[in-house]
Design an enzyme around this catalytic site. Sequence first.
Site, PDB file in Angstrom:
ATOM      1  CB  CYS A   3      -0.908  -0.015   1.223  1.00 42.17           C
ATOM      2  SG  CYS A   3      -1.960   1.446   1.316  1.00 42.17           S
ATOM      3  CB  CYS A  14      -5.234   3.892  -4.706  1.00 45.79           C
ATOM      4  SG  CYS A  14      -4.341   2.321  -4.815  1.00 45.79           S
TER       5      CYS A  14
HETATM    6  N1  LIG Z   1      -6.374  -2.461  -2.149  1.00 43.10           N
HETATM    7  C1  LIG Z   1      -4.984  -2.676  -2.452  1.00 43.10           C
HETATM    8  C2  LIG Z   1      -4.073  -2.394  -1.295  1.00 43.10           C
HETATM    9  C3  LIG Z   1      -4.091  -0.955  -0.830  1.00 43.10           C
HETATM   10  C4  LIG Z   1      -3.501   0.040  -1.812  1.00 43.10           C
HETATM   11  C5  LIG Z   1      -3.375   1.414  -1.192  1.00 43.10           C
HETATM   12  N2  LIG Z   1      -4.567   2.103  -0.937  1.00 43.10           N
HETATM   13  C6  LIG Z   1      -2.297   2.286  -1.797  1.00 43.10           C
HETATM   14  O1  LIG Z   1      -2.238   3.464  -1.408  1.00 43.10           O
HETATM   15  O2  LIG Z   1      -1.467   1.805  -2.568  1.00 43.10           O
HETATM   16  C7  LIG Z   1      -4.769  -4.120  -2.920  1.00 43.10           C
HETATM   17  O3  LIG Z   1      -5.570  -5.005  -2.604  1.00 43.10           O
HETATM   18  O4  LIG Z   1      -3.748  -4.361  -3.578  1.00 43.10           O
END
Ligand SMILES: N[C@@H](CCC[C@H](N)C(=O)O)C(=O)O
EC number: 5.1.1.7
Length: 293
Positions: free
Chosen positions: A88, A231
């Site tokens: 993340c 993200c």
């Molecule tokens: N939902 C993603 C993991 C989280 C990603 C995050 N919010 C970021 O900032 O990169 C997954 O399942 O890969």
Amino acid sequence: MSFDLRFTKGHGTGNDFVLFADPEGGTELTPTQIAAVCDRHFGVGADGFIRAVRSTKLAAGASIVAEAPDAVWFMDYWNADGSASEMCGNGVRVFTRFLLDQGLVELAPGGSIAIGTRAGVRRVSRSEHGFEVDMGAWRLDGAEPLVRAKGLPVARPGLGIDVGNPHVVVALADDDELAGLDLGYLPILDPAPSAGANVEFVVPAEPLVEAGVGRIRMRVHERGSGETLSCGTGAVASALAVRHWAGAGAPNDWRVQVPGGIVGVRMFDGADGEHVALSGPAELVFDGVLALA
Ligand SMILES: N[C@@H](CCC[C@H](N)C(=O)O)C(=O)O
């Protein structure tokens, strides 16, 4: 067995997390407990759950310590639905802020700290408005699925990119198309990747490049969390995809505007090929105690 979870709530450009310190690794929550903590109505509410545990206390930490003995802390990252993720990008900045706040690490000016993740070691340094993370090497994963999303009249081609976790990036025509998406619904990928994917929708700014910096807008549906305000790994994948589509001469510096703010993406030569770095803010908002059943 019930226990009190002492947590900190934090976010990076609105991508929010519940963090807690479990140095010796004795408090592993179940996926059901994690989903309950992240529930926005019945729990604290968050896009993700992060446990800070010593790398030496986890099976997954053995390869981390072998690669980087200074990677003392492991970011044990979980999505809001209780599924684990490899990485993340916003989380690792907020995790660094949390470790500093707890007095668990020191970060000297100009220095960096190594963090263990399921995607490998990530190095974090301070940047102008927060922290910068070397996200390591990346790759086109070869997938080009058709993507259907509520609000898009026809399916669009996506580009699969692996930045430690899986992404599919879709180019849209303009801001109206981006605003018209209903990402409360899961985008459908054809073919569907076996491990799922985070799906980003991007629109170039006008002009795309200003003063040598590329600029795009992005919305995301995260695997395991739904639509989020930001993200970090998704912003990295989006900048890489747009640079790929733009071809020769496209910049290596990007600003990605997400609903929760702006993050920076920078591509540079690493010892093992091209690396990509993510920069942005990391905030801690409040501490609390939650009685967990
Ligand atoms: N939902 C993603 C993991 C989280 C990603 C995050 N919010 C970021 O900032 O990169 C997954 O399942 O890969």
